[in-house]
Design a protein around this motif. Structure first.
Motif, PDB file in Angstrom:
ATOM      1  N   ALA A   1      -5.767  16.625   4.301  1.00 19.14           N
ATOM      2  CA  ALA A   1      -5.593  15.260   4.306  1.00 19.14           C
ATOM      3  C   ALA A   1      -5.335  14.842   2.737  1.00 19.14           C
ATOM      4  N   SER A   2      -4.501  13.581   2.528  1.00 22.21           N
ATOM      5  CA  SER A   2      -4.214  12.940   1.390  1.00 22.21           C
ATOM      6  C   SER A   2      -4.564  11.439   1.222  1.00 22.21           C
ATOM      7  N   VAL A   3      -4.989  10.991   0.264  1.00 24.36           N
ATOM      8  CA  VAL A   3      -5.443   9.655  -0.096  1.00 24.36           C
ATOM      9  C   VAL A   3      -4.791   9.248  -1.148  1.00 24.36           C
ATOM     10  N   GLU A   4      -3.918   7.878  -1.058  1.00 23.55           N
ATOM     11  CA  GLU A   4      -3.158   7.411  -2.044  1.00 23.55           C
ATOM     12  C   GLU A   4      -3.590   6.174  -2.183  1.00 23.55           C
ATOM     13  N   LEU A   5      -3.772   5.447  -3.427  1.00 22.46           N
ATOM     14  CA  LEU A   5      -3.933   4.165  -3.813  1.00 22.46           C
ATOM     15  C   LEU A   5      -2.670   3.505  -3.688  1.00 22.46           C
ATOM     16  N   GLN A   6      -2.739   2.202  -3.004  1.00 21.52           N
ATOM     17  CA  GLN A   6      -1.695   1.491  -2.633  1.00 21.52           C
ATOM     18  C   GLN A   6      -1.478   0.108  -3.683  1.00 21.52           C
ATOM     19  N   LYS A   7      -0.220  -0.602  -3.651  1.00 17.99           N
ATOM     20  CA  LYS A   7       0.008  -1.429  -4.717  1.00 17.99           C
ATOM     21  C   LYS A   7      -1.034  -2.993  -4.508  1.00 17.99           C
ATOM     22  N   PRO A   8      -1.254  -3.271  -3.223  1.00 18.71           N
ATOM     23  CA  PRO A   8      -1.920  -4.395  -3.009  1.00 18.71           C
ATOM     24  C   PRO A   8      -3.326  -4.414  -3.907  1.00 18.71           C
ATOM     25  N   CYS A   9      -3.638  -5.323  -4.770  1.00 25.30           N
ATOM     26  CA  CYS A   9      -4.879  -5.006  -5.629  1.00 25.30           C
ATOM     27  C   CYS A   9      -5.119  -6.434  -6.161  1.00 25.30           C
TER      28      CYS A   9
ATOM     29  N   VAL B   1     -10.635  -5.200  -6.360  1.00 24.75           N
ATOM     30  CA  VAL B   1     -10.260  -4.885  -4.878  1.00 24.75           C
ATOM     31  C   VAL B   1      -9.067  -4.223  -4.617  1.00 24.75           C
ATOM     32  N   GLY B   2      -9.181  -3.142  -4.249  1.00 24.00           N
ATOM     33  CA  GLY B   2      -7.797  -2.427  -4.098  1.00 24.00           C
ATOM     34  C   GLY B   2      -7.696  -1.905  -2.764  1.00 24.00           C
ATOM     35  N   THR B   3      -6.607  -1.237  -2.346  1.00 29.02           N
ATOM     36  CA  THR B   3      -6.150  -0.588  -0.839  1.00 29.02           C
ATOM     37  C   THR B   3      -5.827   0.723  -1.123  1.00 29.02           C
ATOM     38  N   VAL B   4      -6.195   1.799  -0.161  1.00 24.61           N
ATOM     39  CA  VAL B   4      -5.750   2.901  -0.074  1.00 24.61           C
ATOM     40  C   VAL B   4      -5.516   3.401   1.429  1.00 24.61           C
ATOM     41  N   ARG B   5      -4.614   4.367   1.433  1.00 29.15           N
ATOM     42  CA  ARG B   5      -4.139   4.884   2.761  1.00 29.15           C
ATOM     43  C   ARG B   5      -4.342   6.440   2.840  1.00 29.15           C
ATOM     44  N   LEU B   6      -4.817   6.639   4.012  1.00 33.24           N
ATOM     45  CA  LEU B   6      -5.023   8.073   4.262  1.00 33.24           C
ATOM     46  C   LEU B   6      -4.259   8.642   5.311  1.00 33.24           C
TER      47      LEU B   6
END
Length: 234
Positions: free
Chosen positions: A119-127, A141-146
Protein backbone atom coordinates in the motif's frame (compact mmCIF):
# COMPACT_ATOMS: atom_id res chain seq x y z
CA UNK A 1 23.30 87.86 152.10
CA UNK A 2 24.23 86.10 148.86
CA UNK A 3 21.44 84.07 147.10
CA UNK A 4 22.26 80.67 145.63
CA UNK A 5 19.97 79.16 142.94
CA UNK A 6 18.60 75.86 143.72
CA UNK A 7 20.29 73.01 141.96
CA UNK A 8 17.10 71.96 140.14
CA UNK A 9 16.55 75.33 138.72
CA UNK A 10 20.15 75.54 137.64
CA UNK A 11 19.91 72.30 135.84
CA UNK A 12 16.74 73.32 134.09
CA UNK A 13 18.27 76.55 132.96
CA UNK A 14 21.33 74.72 131.69
CA UNK A 15 19.20 72.33 129.71
CA UNK A 16 17.24 75.15 128.15
CA UNK A 17 20.43 76.96 127.22
CA UNK A 18 21.87 73.79 125.74
CA UNK A 19 18.71 73.07 123.78
CA UNK A 20 18.67 76.51 122.34
CA UNK A 21 22.26 76.17 121.27
CA UNK A 22 21.53 72.85 119.58
CA UNK A 23 18.52 74.25 117.71
CA UNK A 24 20.63 77.11 116.46
CA UNK A 25 23.35 74.79 115.28
CA UNK A 26 20.90 72.45 113.66
CA UNK A 27 19.24 75.24 111.81
CA UNK A 28 22.54 76.56 110.52
CA UNK A 29 23.64 73.22 109.20
CA UNK A 30 20.31 72.06 107.81
CA UNK A 31 20.24 71.29 104.08
CA UNK A 32 17.51 70.43 101.58
CA UNK A 33 17.34 66.75 100.64
CA UNK A 34 16.21 66.01 97.02
CA UNK A 35 14.61 62.65 96.40
CA UNK A 36 15.76 61.29 93.00
CA UNK A 37 13.07 60.54 90.39
CA UNK A 38 11.94 56.95 90.33
CA UNK A 39 13.48 54.84 87.55
CA UNK A 40 10.84 53.04 85.42
CA UNK A 41 10.75 49.40 86.32
CA UNK A 42 9.90 46.47 84.06
CA UNK A 43 6.36 46.54 85.42
CA UNK A 44 5.90 50.18 84.53
CA UNK A 45 5.64 50.62 80.71
CA UNK A 46 7.51 53.53 79.23
CA UNK A 47 5.78 56.01 77.00
CA UNK A 48 5.50 54.60 73.44
CA UNK A 49 6.23 56.96 70.58
CA UNK A 50 3.66 56.84 67.76
CA UNK A 51 4.78 54.63 64.87
CA UNK A 52 4.87 55.73 61.24
CA UNK A 53 1.74 53.66 60.56
CA UNK A 54 -0.13 55.31 63.43
CA UNK A 55 1.03 58.75 62.40
CA UNK A 56 -0.15 58.29 58.82
CA UNK A 57 -3.36 56.41 59.57
CA UNK A 58 -6.50 57.70 57.92
CA UNK A 59 -8.56 59.77 60.40
CA UNK A 60 -11.82 58.23 61.53
CA UNK A 61 -14.64 59.03 59.14
CA UNK A 62 -12.32 60.07 56.30
CA UNK A 63 -12.69 58.15 52.99
CA UNK A 64 -9.93 55.62 52.40
CA UNK A 65 -7.86 55.66 49.22
CA UNK A 66 -9.10 53.18 46.56
CA UNK A 67 -7.11 49.97 46.28
CA UNK A 68 -4.91 49.71 43.21
CA UNK A 69 -6.09 47.00 40.79
CA UNK A 70 -3.79 44.02 40.35
CA UNK A 71 -1.82 44.09 37.11
CA UNK A 72 -3.29 41.79 34.43
CA UNK A 73 -1.62 38.43 34.00
CA UNK A 74 0.26 38.11 30.74
CA UNK A 75 -1.42 35.84 28.23
CA UNK A 76 0.54 32.80 27.09
CA UNK A 77 2.01 33.24 23.63
CA UNK A 78 -0.02 31.75 20.80
CA UNK A 79 1.83 29.23 18.66
CA UNK A 80 2.56 30.23 15.10
CA UNK A 81 0.07 28.92 12.54
CA UNK A 82 0.71 25.59 10.91
CA UNK A 83 1.42 25.43 7.21
CA UNK A 84 0.30 22.85 4.68
CA UNK A 85 3.96 22.24 3.82
CA UNK A 86 4.56 20.93 7.37
CA UNK A 87 2.16 18.05 6.75
CA UNK A 88 4.55 16.50 4.24
CA UNK A 89 6.64 15.11 7.12
CA UNK A 90 3.91 14.64 9.72
CA UNK A 91 2.58 11.49 11.37
CA UNK A 92 -0.75 10.13 10.18
CA UNK A 93 -2.99 8.02 12.39
CA UNK A 94 -2.75 6.88 16.01
CA UNK A 95 -3.97 4.11 18.31
CA UNK A 96 -6.89 6.34 19.37
CA UNK A 97 -7.87 7.25 15.79
CA UNK A 98 -6.25 4.72 13.42
CA UNK A 99 -5.84 5.41 9.74
CA UNK A 100 -7.34 2.70 7.48
CA UNK A 101 -6.87 -0.04 10.05
CA UNK A 102 -3.19 0.54 10.78
CA UNK A 103 -2.68 0.02 14.54
CA UNK A 104 -0.03 2.70 14.83
CA UNK A 105 0.77 5.93 13.03
CA UNK A 106 2.50 5.96 9.66
CA UNK A 107 5.26 8.53 9.06
CA UNK A 108 4.96 10.64 5.95
CA UNK A 109 8.21 11.58 4.23
CA UNK A 110 7.96 14.34 1.67
CA UNK A 111 4.23 13.60 1.54
CA UNK A 112 4.62 9.87 0.85
CA UNK A 113 4.58 6.54 2.67
CA UNK A 114 5.00 3.03 1.28
CA UNK A 115 4.05 0.00 3.36
CA UNK A 116 5.43 -3.52 3.30
CA UNK A 117 1.98 -4.74 2.25
CA UNK A 118 2.31 -2.83 -1.04
CA UNK A 119 0.00 0.00 0.00
CA UNK A 120 1.06 3.59 -0.58
CA UNK A 121 -0.21 6.84 0.95
CA UNK A 122 0.18 10.22 -0.70
CA UNK A 123 -0.62 13.67 0.68
CA UNK A 124 -2.94 15.57 -1.68
CA UNK A 125 -3.07 19.27 -2.55
CA UNK A 126 -6.40 20.26 -0.95
CA UNK A 127 -5.41 21.68 2.43
CA UNK A 128 -6.44 24.55 4.76
CA UNK A 129 -5.25 26.18 7.97
CA UNK A 130 -7.41 27.58 10.78
CA UNK A 131 -8.40 27.18 14.43
CA UNK A 132 -10.60 24.12 14.91
CA UNK A 133 -10.38 23.52 18.67
CA UNK A 134 -10.80 27.11 19.92
CA UNK A 135 -7.37 27.55 21.50
CA UNK A 136 -6.44 30.45 19.21
CA UNK A 137 -3.73 28.53 17.36
CA UNK A 138 -4.27 27.66 13.68
CA UNK A 139 -4.54 23.93 13.01
CA UNK A 140 -4.30 22.17 9.64
CA UNK A 141 -6.77 20.11 7.63
CA UNK A 142 -5.28 18.01 4.88
CA UNK A 143 -6.28 15.18 2.54
CA UNK A 144 -4.53 11.89 1.78
CA UNK A 145 -5.13 9.11 -0.73
CA UNK A 146 -4.42 5.44 -0.14
CA UNK A 147 -3.70 3.06 -3.01
CA UNK A 148 -3.92 -0.56 -1.94
CA UNK A 149 -3.55 -2.22 -5.34
CA UNK A 150 -6.01 -2.50 -8.17
CA UNK A 151 -8.16 0.51 -8.96
CA UNK A 152 -9.02 1.45 -5.39
CA UNK A 153 -8.22 4.98 -4.25
CA UNK A 154 -9.42 5.69 -0.73
CA UNK A 155 -9.67 9.36 0.25
CA UNK A 156 -9.42 10.64 3.81
CA UNK A 157 -9.65 14.08 5.43
CA UNK A 158 -7.30 14.41 8.41
CA UNK A 159 -6.78 17.06 11.10
CA UNK A 160 -3.45 17.98 12.66
CA UNK A 161 -3.65 20.01 15.85
CA UNK A 162 -1.23 22.87 16.40
CA UNK A 163 1.15 21.76 19.17
CA UNK A 164 3.62 24.56 19.75
CA UNK A 165 3.83 25.29 16.03
CA UNK A 166 4.22 21.61 15.06
CA UNK A 167 1.52 19.34 13.55
CA UNK A 168 0.16 16.71 15.94
CA UNK A 169 -2.29 14.25 14.36
CA UNK A 170 -5.75 14.46 15.96
CA UNK A 171 -8.68 13.09 13.91
CA UNK A 172 -9.90 11.95 10.48
CA UNK A 173 -12.96 11.08 8.42
CA UNK A 174 -12.93 8.56 5.58
CA UNK A 175 -14.73 9.57 2.38
CA UNK A 176 -14.52 6.20 0.66
CA UNK A 177 -13.25 4.79 -2.59
CA UNK A 178 -12.70 7.13 -5.52
CA UNK A 179 -14.34 10.17 -3.90
CA UNK A 180 -11.76 12.87 -4.58
CA UNK A 181 -11.59 16.13 -2.58
CA UNK A 182 -11.53 19.33 -4.64
CA UNK A 183 -11.18 21.99 -1.91
CA UNK A 184 -10.88 22.52 1.86
CA UNK A 185 -11.43 25.65 3.97
CA UNK A 186 -11.57 26.47 7.72
CA UNK A 187 -13.70 29.19 9.33
CA UNK A 188 -15.46 29.59 12.69
CA UNK A 189 -13.96 26.34 14.05
CA UNK A 190 -15.53 24.45 11.14
CA UNK A 191 -13.90 22.67 8.23
CA UNK A 192 -15.69 22.80 4.89
CA UNK A 193 -14.77 20.05 2.45
CA UNK A 194 -15.94 19.93 -1.16
CA UNK A 195 -15.69 16.48 -2.74
CA UNK A 196 -17.12 14.41 -5.54
CA UNK A 197 -19.26 11.32 -5.21
CA UNK A 198 -22.04 9.47 -7.06
CA UNK A 199 -25.74 8.78 -6.85
CA UNK A 200 -27.03 5.39 -5.76
CA UNK A 201 -26.86 2.87 -8.57
CA UNK A 202 -24.05 4.62 -10.41
CA UNK A 203 -20.75 2.93 -11.21
CA UNK A 204 -17.59 3.80 -9.27
CA UNK A 205 -16.29 5.91 -12.14
CA UNK A 206 -19.58 7.81 -12.59
CA UNK A 207 -19.15 10.92 -10.43
CA UNK A 208 -22.27 13.07 -10.67
CA UNK A 209 -22.54 14.86 -7.28
CA UNK A 210 -20.49 17.72 -5.87
CA UNK A 211 -20.98 17.50 -2.10
CA UNK A 212 -20.10 20.26 0.35
CA UNK A 213 -19.69 18.85 3.87
CA UNK A 214 -19.18 20.92 7.02
CA UNK A 215 -17.32 19.26 9.91
CA UNK A 216 -16.53 20.13 13.51
CA UNK A 217 -13.80 18.59 15.61
CA UNK A 218 -14.98 16.42 18.51
CA UNK A 219 -12.13 14.69 20.31
CA UNK A 220 -10.53 12.34 17.80
CA UNK A 221 -13.44 12.49 15.37
CA UNK A 222 -14.57 14.84 12.63
CA UNK A 223 -18.35 15.06 12.96
CA UNK A 224 -20.39 16.12 9.94
CA UNK A 225 -22.60 19.08 10.88
CA UNK A 226 -24.34 19.35 7.50
CA UNK A 227 -23.88 18.79 3.79
CA UNK A 228 -25.42 20.02 0.55
CA UNK A 229 -25.32 18.38 -2.87
CA UNK A 230 -25.18 19.89 -6.33
CA UNK A 231 -25.13 18.19 -9.73
CA UNK A 232 -21.68 17.52 -11.16
CA UNK A 233 -20.72 16.90 -14.75
CA UNK A 234 -17.14 15.75 -15.48
Amino acid sequence: MRRTLPSFAALTLACLLTACGDDSGTTASASTTVTPAATPSASTPAAIAPSADTATATPAGAPSAPAKPAPPKPKPPVASALTCAQLADAQLGSAAAPYNGYPDYIPLTEGMWNGEDGASVELQKPCAVGDLDGDGAADAVGTVRLRAGGTGQFWTVAVWRNSGGEPAYRALVDLGDRNPVTSVSVSGQRATVVWLTRSDGRGMAELDIRRTSVYRLSGTTLVEVSHTDAPYTP
